[in-house]
Design a protein around this motif. Structure first.
Motif, PDB file in Angstrom:
ATOM      1  N   GLY A   1       0.779  -1.229   0.000  1.00 45.61           N
ATOM      2  CA  GLY A   1       0.000   0.000   0.000  1.00 45.61           C
ATOM      3  C   GLY A   1       0.806   1.270   0.000  1.00 45.61           C
ATOM      4  O   GLY A   1       0.243   2.342  -0.180  1.00 45.61           O
ATOM      5  N   SER A   2       2.153   1.208   0.198  1.00 47.50           N
ATOM      6  CA  SER A   2       2.927   2.451   0.237  1.00 47.50           C
ATOM      7  C   SER A   2       3.276   2.882  -1.180  1.00 47.50           C
ATOM      8  O   SER A   2       3.718   2.063  -1.984  1.00 47.50           O
ATOM      9  CB  SER A   2       4.216   2.246   1.052  1.00 47.50           C
ATOM     10  N   PRO A   3       3.032   4.154  -1.527  1.00 47.92           N
ATOM     11  CA  PRO A   3       3.371   4.615  -2.869  1.00 47.92           C
ATOM     12  C   PRO A   3       4.869   4.706  -3.036  1.00 47.92           C
ATOM     13  O   PRO A   3       5.607   4.910  -2.083  1.00 47.92           O
ATOM     14  CB  PRO A   3       2.720   6.002  -2.928  1.00 47.92           C
TER      15      PRO A   3
ATOM     16  N   ASN B   1      -0.508   6.344  -7.904  1.00 47.56           N
ATOM     17  CA  ASN B   1      -0.747   7.295  -6.824  1.00 47.56           C
ATOM     18  C   ASN B   1      -0.548   8.744  -7.274  1.00 47.56           C
ATOM     19  O   ASN B   1      -0.408   9.634  -6.450  1.00 47.56           O
ATOM     20  CB  ASN B   1       0.162   6.990  -5.643  1.00 47.56           C
ATOM     21  N   GLY B   2      -0.529   8.970  -8.578  1.00 48.98           N
ATOM     22  CA  GLY B   2      -0.525  10.336  -9.089  1.00 48.98           C
ATOM     23  C   GLY B   2       0.795  10.825  -9.640  1.00 48.98           C
ATOM     24  O   GLY B   2       0.907  11.984 -10.063  1.00 48.98           O
ATOM     25  N   ALA B   3       1.833   9.986  -9.656  1.00 53.90           N
ATOM     26  CA  ALA B   3       3.138  10.362 -10.220  1.00 53.90           C
ATOM     27  C   ALA B   3       3.608  11.714  -9.679  1.00 53.90           C
ATOM     28  O   ALA B   3       4.002  12.607 -10.436  1.00 53.90           O
ATOM     29  CB  ALA B   3       3.088  10.369 -11.748  1.00 53.90           C
ATOM     30  N   ALA B   4       3.571  11.843  -8.363  1.00 52.49           N
ATOM     31  CA  ALA B   4       3.955  13.117  -7.742  1.00 52.49           C
ATOM     32  C   ALA B   4       5.479  13.275  -7.732  1.00 52.49           C
ATOM     33  O   ALA B   4       6.233  12.292  -7.683  1.00 52.49           O
ATOM     34  CB  ALA B   4       3.415  13.186  -6.327  1.00 52.49           C
ATOM     35  N   PHE B   5       5.922  14.518  -7.756  1.00 48.97           N
ATOM     36  CA  PHE B   5       7.351  14.841  -7.643  1.00 48.97           C
ATOM     37  C   PHE B   5       7.458  16.237  -7.042  1.00 48.97           C
ATOM     38  O   PHE B   5       6.496  17.026  -7.095  1.00 48.97           O
ATOM     39  CB  PHE B   5       8.044  14.777  -9.005  1.00 48.97           C
ATOM     40  N   PRO B   6       8.580  16.603  -6.456  1.00 51.84           N
ATOM     41  CA  PRO B   6       8.710  17.920  -5.832  1.00 51.84           C
ATOM     42  C   PRO B   6       8.502  19.047  -6.844  1.00 51.84           C
ATOM     43  O   PRO B   6       9.078  19.017  -7.937  1.00 51.84           O
ATOM     44  CB  PRO B   6      10.148  17.915  -5.290  1.00 51.84           C
TER      45      PRO B   6
END
Length: 774
Positions: free
Chosen positions: A55-57, A147-152
């Motif tokens: 469950g961890s992205p 999970n949304g392909a997040a990045f800073p």
């Protein structure tokens, strides 16, 4: 010993592991996908398995970016962008490439990036080389995308290598203002002090004047000042300016001998071929004399570069400029190669690699077999530049090296024609009449050479596309001009030289200015002097380097002596080596140049100083090299010891070390032990090693003991029988100062206890203070 390493390159195997049979790519991909998603999602990770927690992205900074850097960015990063795709920053990943987006946020099953890493077809799977991504890596990518392909948001995008600082146009920065304006003697000081003041730091105090004088002598001419020169300097402390002493030393012929050695390191100078036979390179010493004369005459930088690259192609070519092209033939050469075709390209590779390192500060040689992994240098760049040198051939008769006549093309052609028509008995008179020297040169016997082709994996048996002569596309605002053939050459090297020294291409000038700084201070403003590429160090003071380079090219008009003057008359050069606890703790590598650095003298300066102190230094210059004594055991290791090293007499052996014959398979032991450069490749600076055998050589070696005895004889001759006078003179000669009362008492007691004056002199020659400039 010093034998060139085997440079044969064999094509690397391109086989890949096949994780599943090719019985249906879609089915195989589905099976992998099922295994990766169901087993990982349903089973808790084993301890130490490295699998992501359920469950961890996937964390972009911790997991995704390192994964992409490790497996993807060599083809999809700032140096290379296959299909126009970059994967070295989150924003660029989402932007996609020529075929559109590769990641759809929240939709890993629809993302082309996932399709490619899961593909079973070797022509489709990414990465194309090495093992497929592990199930753990695939799961990290899947979770990150889903999970949304997040990045800073503030992630820095790696700069375009075409905008790399060393390749950028040269602009003259403004000279900074400093609070302590009184310390600033010239613009160098302003740039150094401004950076120190920005940290609340201060430069070290000035060195003692006697220390500065010894530093100056050893840095400019490579030998210490005589006692008479020291006394004159002290008497003129309030009169003649220190700048006048800089002028005196720059005007001395010893200056060229000192600074030529630095350049000879860069161009892998030696006078034999290496390998098993290690045959002599006839007349190679003429190139050494050319370099010495160039520095002494203050030959403009661009002219110095042009003559070595294309001295025979210049409109006003002379014997001197033709001799300069000996540069091309200085490298190792195997006169009986196992594979002649590969050896031919190894010779060209030696020329190209040395040229790119010494003149451009780039390692283009790494692109022979594949695009450079860390620089914007492609295999096509490599072979385009290789085409510049491809017409060059080695004149020889079997294994015998043949020299050529050096001079204007029309005179050389005339002489060769006359020699071909005359009888052998008339040749000697004709050579005297014509007065053209012989030199160790390559030539271009074919004005329409066959096309140069890209060699797949660097193998001559796998020739590919043809390329035209050119230069790396990432360097310089303008490409290399088209070559115009001359009467005896293709003109390609002349076109390359004009590109290299053009105002539109400041890289070579930046590299050269940094080298001059390095040899005055022990480190360059760029501390990787043969690597100005994106993988090299950034300049410690980029504005200073650009200001110096612009000033050097425009105000000084390429005068190397003017550059020396500016550096030598600066307060930065006068600083002491004194240590500051606070500044030293914060900057132990002296990146801010807050003190003068510690550095040991090169072996040439150590040996020459010993000869100067003993009174034996023979300042006769130029001409064939000398053969100083070497241990008989060394010679006996060769098949013909009486012929390979015809020892010079003591007077000739006492000439400056730069005139010593450099035989690649048998370097004079003292030179090798005290870190002479590797003569098989370009050396930007000497290694400095500290090993027990150095101390043994400097204390027990035949040369040092002989100089110690001659030193003692000089003290008796010039100081008489008074022991204190002898000790005072010994200090003046060795370390350019008077002894302290404690030193005077210690050495007096040493002699009174029965030690000989020769033993005292040997101890003086072994002082740390003797082998360091100050």
């Amino acid at each position: 010993m010093n034998r060139p390493q085997d440079k044969v390159r064999t094509p690397r195997a391109r086989g890949r592991s096949k994780p599943f049979p090719r019985f249906g790519n879609e089915l195989a991909a589905l099976l992998v996908w099922v295994c990766a998603t169901t087993s990982l999602a349903q089973s808790p990770p084993r301890a130490g398995s490295g699998l992501p927690s359920p469950g961890s992205p996937g964390d972009y900074t911790r997991d995704i970016r390192p994964l992409l850097e490790r497996r993807c960015t060599s083809c999809h990063g700032r140096l290379k962008q296959k299909a126009g795709l970059r994967l070295d920053a989150g924003k660029l990943i989402l932007h996609g490439g020529e075929n559109g987006p590769v990641v759809f946020r929240g939709k890993s099953t629809e993302s082309p990036l996932m399709h490619r890493v899961l593909a079973s077809d070797e022509n489709e799977r990414m990465p194309p080389e090495g093992k497929p991504l592990s199930p753990e890596d695939i799961e990290l990518l899947r979770r990150w995308i889903d999970n949304g392909a997040a990045f800073p948001k503030d992630e820095a995008i790696p700069a375009d290598p075409a905008k790399h600082w060393a390749f950028s146009p040269l602009k003259r920065p403004s000279i900074p203002l400093c609070a302590d304006a009184a310390w600033v003697a010239n613009p160098i000081d302003a740039f150094i002090l401004a950076k120190l003041e920005s940290r609340g730091w201060k430069p070290s105090p000035p060195a003692a004047r006697s220390q500065w004088l010894r530093r100056l002598y050893l840095g400019v001419i490579g030998i210490p000042p005589t006692p008479a020169e020291q006394l004159e300097f002290e008497r003129n402390a309030e009169g003649e300016s220190d700048a006048a002493w800089v002028e005196k030393l720059l005007a001395r012929p010893e200056h060229g001998e000192k600074w030529a050695r630095h350049w000879l390191d860069l161009v892998r100078y030696a006078e034999s071929n290496g390998y098993e036979r290690d045959a002599t390179k006839p007349f190679a010493w003429r190139y050494r004399d050319y370099v010495i004369d160039s520095f002494n005459r203050d030959k403009p930088w661009a002219q110095f570069m042009m003559e070595q690259l294309a001295g025979d192609e210049l409109p006003d070519a002379t014997s001197e400029t033709a001799i300069a092209t000996t540069y091309y033939r200085l490298g190792p050469w195997d006169d009986e190669p196992a594979d002649p075709a590969t050896d031919r390209f190894d010779q060209l590779d030696d020329i190209l690699s040395t040229t790119s390192l010494a003149f451009l500060g780039l390692n283009l040689g790494c692109a022979r077999c594949h695009d450079h992994k860390f620089e914007p240098l492609s295999t096509r760049d490599y072979y385009s530049l290789l085409a510049v040198f491809d017409p060059l051939q080695r004149p020889r008769k079997g294994r015998e090296e043949l020299p050529l006549f050096a001079g204007p093309p029309e005179k050389v052609a005339s002489l060769e024609a006359r020699l071909a028509a005359r009888k052998p008995e008339g040749e000697a008179a004709m050579l005297v009449e014509t007065n053209l020297p012989q030199a160790y040169l390559l030539h271009e016997p074919n004005l329409t050479p066959p096309p140069t082709r890209i060699l797949t994996r660097g193998s001559p048996s796998r020739a590919g596309d043809a390329v035209t002569p050119g230069t790396p596309t990432s360097i310089g605002a303008e490409p290399m001009p088209e070559a115009a053939a001359g009467p005896r050459t293709t003109g390609r090297r002349l076109a390359f030289g004009r590109w290299l020294t053009s105002d539109e291409n400041p890289l070579a000038a930046r590299v050269f200015v940094n080298r001059v700084w390095l040899h005055h201070f022990g480190e360059g403003l760029v501390r990787t002097p043969n690597n100005f590429g994106v993988s090299g160090d950034l300049p410690t003071h980029p504005e200073l380097l650009d200001w110096l380079t612009h000033w050097f090219l425009h105000d000084a008009r390429g005068s190397i002596k003017q550059l020396h003057r500016l550096i030598l008359n600066s307060q930065t050069y006068r600083m002491a080596k004194s240590w500051s606890s606070a500044q030293g703790a914060a900057d132990p590598e002296n990146l801010f140049w807050w003190r003068f650095p510690y550095r040991r003298l090169e072996v040439e300066a150590i040996r020459d100083s010993m000869l100067a102190v003993s009174g034996q230094l023979n300042l006769v210059s130029h001409g064939p090299s000398i053969f100083p004594p070497v241990p008989r055991q060394i010679l006996e290791g060769n098949s013909d010891p009486d012929k390979i090293w015809k020892q010079s007499d003591e007077s000739q052996s006492s000439r400056r070390t730069i005139y010593t014959f450099l035989k690649r398979a048998m370097i004079v032991p003292m030179l090798e032990l005290l870190d002479l450069c590797d003569t098989t490749q370009s050396s930007s600076r000497r290694q400095v090693t500290t090993v027990p055998t150095q101390a043994l050589t400097l204390f027990n070696g035949d040369f040092v003991n002989r100089q110690a005895r001659l030193f003692a004889e000089r003290l008796r001759r010039e100081a008489g029988s008074d022991q204190e006078a002898q000790i005072r003179l010994a200090f003046r000669l060795c370390v350019c100062r008077v002894p302290t009362p404690e030193e005077l008492k210690t050495l007096n007691d040493f002699l009174k206890q029965g030690a000989s004056l020769s033993e005292l002199c040997r101890a003086m020659l072994n002082l740390n203070e003797f082998v360091y400039p100050d």
